[in-house]
Design a protein around this motif. Structure first.
Motif, short mmCIF file in Angstrom:
data_model
loop_
_atom_site.label_atom_id
_atom_site.label_comp_id
_atom_site.label_asym_id
_atom_site.label_seq_id
_atom_site.Cartn_x
_atom_site.Cartn_y
_atom_site.Cartn_z
N TYR A 2 0.80 -1.40 0.14
CA TYR A 2 -0.14 0.04 -0.03
C TYR A 2 0.83 1.20 0.02
N ASP A 3 2.10 1.27 0.08
CA ASP A 3 3.08 2.53 0.22
C ASP A 3 4.36 2.50 -0.33
N LEU A 35 -7.07 -1.93 1.25
CA LEU A 35 -6.47 -0.67 2.10
C LEU A 35 -7.51 -0.09 2.77
N GLY A 36 -8.72 -0.04 2.30
CA GLY A 36 -9.82 0.31 3.16
C GLY A 36 -10.06 -0.09 4.60
N ILE A 64 -5.51 -0.16 5.99
CA ILE A 64 -4.90 1.18 6.28
C ILE A 64 -5.80 2.33 6.78
N GLN A 65 -7.00 2.51 6.19
CA GLN A 65 -8.22 3.43 6.58
C GLN A 65 -9.05 2.91 7.87
N GLY A 66 -9.08 1.71 8.23
CA GLY A 66 -10.00 1.16 9.23
C GLY A 66 -11.38 1.19 8.92
N HIS A 67 -11.74 1.03 7.84
CA HIS A 67 -13.13 0.90 7.58
C HIS A 67 -13.31 -0.79 7.82
N ASP A 68 -14.63 -1.13 8.03
CA ASP A 68 -15.15 -2.51 8.16
C ASP A 68 -15.25 -3.16 7.02
N THR A 69 -15.32 -2.54 5.69
CA THR A 69 -15.48 -3.32 4.41
C THR A 69 -14.60 -2.37 3.53
N THR A 70 -14.72 -2.94 2.31
CA THR A 70 -13.76 -2.40 1.19
C THR A 70 -14.81 -1.27 0.39
N VAL A 71 -15.97 -1.42 0.76
CA VAL A 71 -17.09 -0.64 -0.10
C VAL A 71 -16.61 0.87 -0.04
N VAL A 77 -14.01 2.30 -0.15
CA VAL A 77 -12.89 2.82 -1.30
C VAL A 77 -13.38 3.38 -2.50
N THR A 78 -12.70 4.41 -2.79
CA THR A 78 -12.98 5.03 -4.01
C THR A 78 -11.78 4.94 -5.10
N LEU A 79 -11.96 5.27 -6.36
CA LEU A 79 -11.04 5.08 -7.34
C LEU A 79 -10.04 6.04 -6.99
N ASP A 80 -10.48 7.36 -6.68
CA ASP A 80 -9.40 8.25 -6.28
C ASP A 80 -8.21 7.83 -5.39
N MET A 81 -8.99 6.73 -4.09
CA MET A 81 -8.05 6.29 -3.13
C MET A 81 -7.21 5.20 -3.79
N MET A 82 -7.55 4.57 -4.65
CA MET A 82 -6.82 3.49 -5.40
C MET A 82 -5.74 4.07 -6.04
#
Length: 118
Positions: free
Chosen positions: A36-37, A58-59, A62-69, A71-76
């Protein structure tokens, strides 16, 4: 045109789709890891791995979300940039997150084209 390839200093040439195909035909093992980095990508390069996946996981990782949902294209694209800065040899593959390809073939193409361009 691909000046980043000239900057790569690995003893082995950069991995691309064609070289992966040759490796498969010759029965060579292909290594892949999620990253991721840039700092981790540099370690992956030092280990001489073949493929790096910038996963939408990474959602959660790295970002601490419960799912990958979420996550945006910008983040990727942002994380893909970071990994590319640290990677010299490995082929970098970037996931297309939920919502970036499901509506139509056109949406999938536009999202994939954007990842490649940016």
């Amino acid at each position: 045109m691909y000046t980043q390839l000239q900057l790569r200093d690995s003893a082995r040439p950069p991995v691309n789709v064609a070289s992966l195909g040759r490796m498969k035909e010759q029965g060579e093992k292909i290594s892949c890891i999620t990253c991721y980095d840039a700092s981790y990508a540099a370690l992956v390069d030092a280990a001489d791995l073949d493929v790096v996946l910038v996963g939408d996981s990474l959602g959660m990782v790295i970002q601490g979300h419960d799912t990958t949902v979420p996550v945006t294209l910008d983040m990727m694209i942002l994380q893909g940039h970071a990994v590319m800065r640290g990677s010299r040899r490995a082929l970098v593959v970037v996931d297309m997150p939920f919502g970036s390809y499901e509506e139509s073939k056109e949406q999938a193409f536009m999202s994939a084209a954007r990842v490649l361009k940016e």
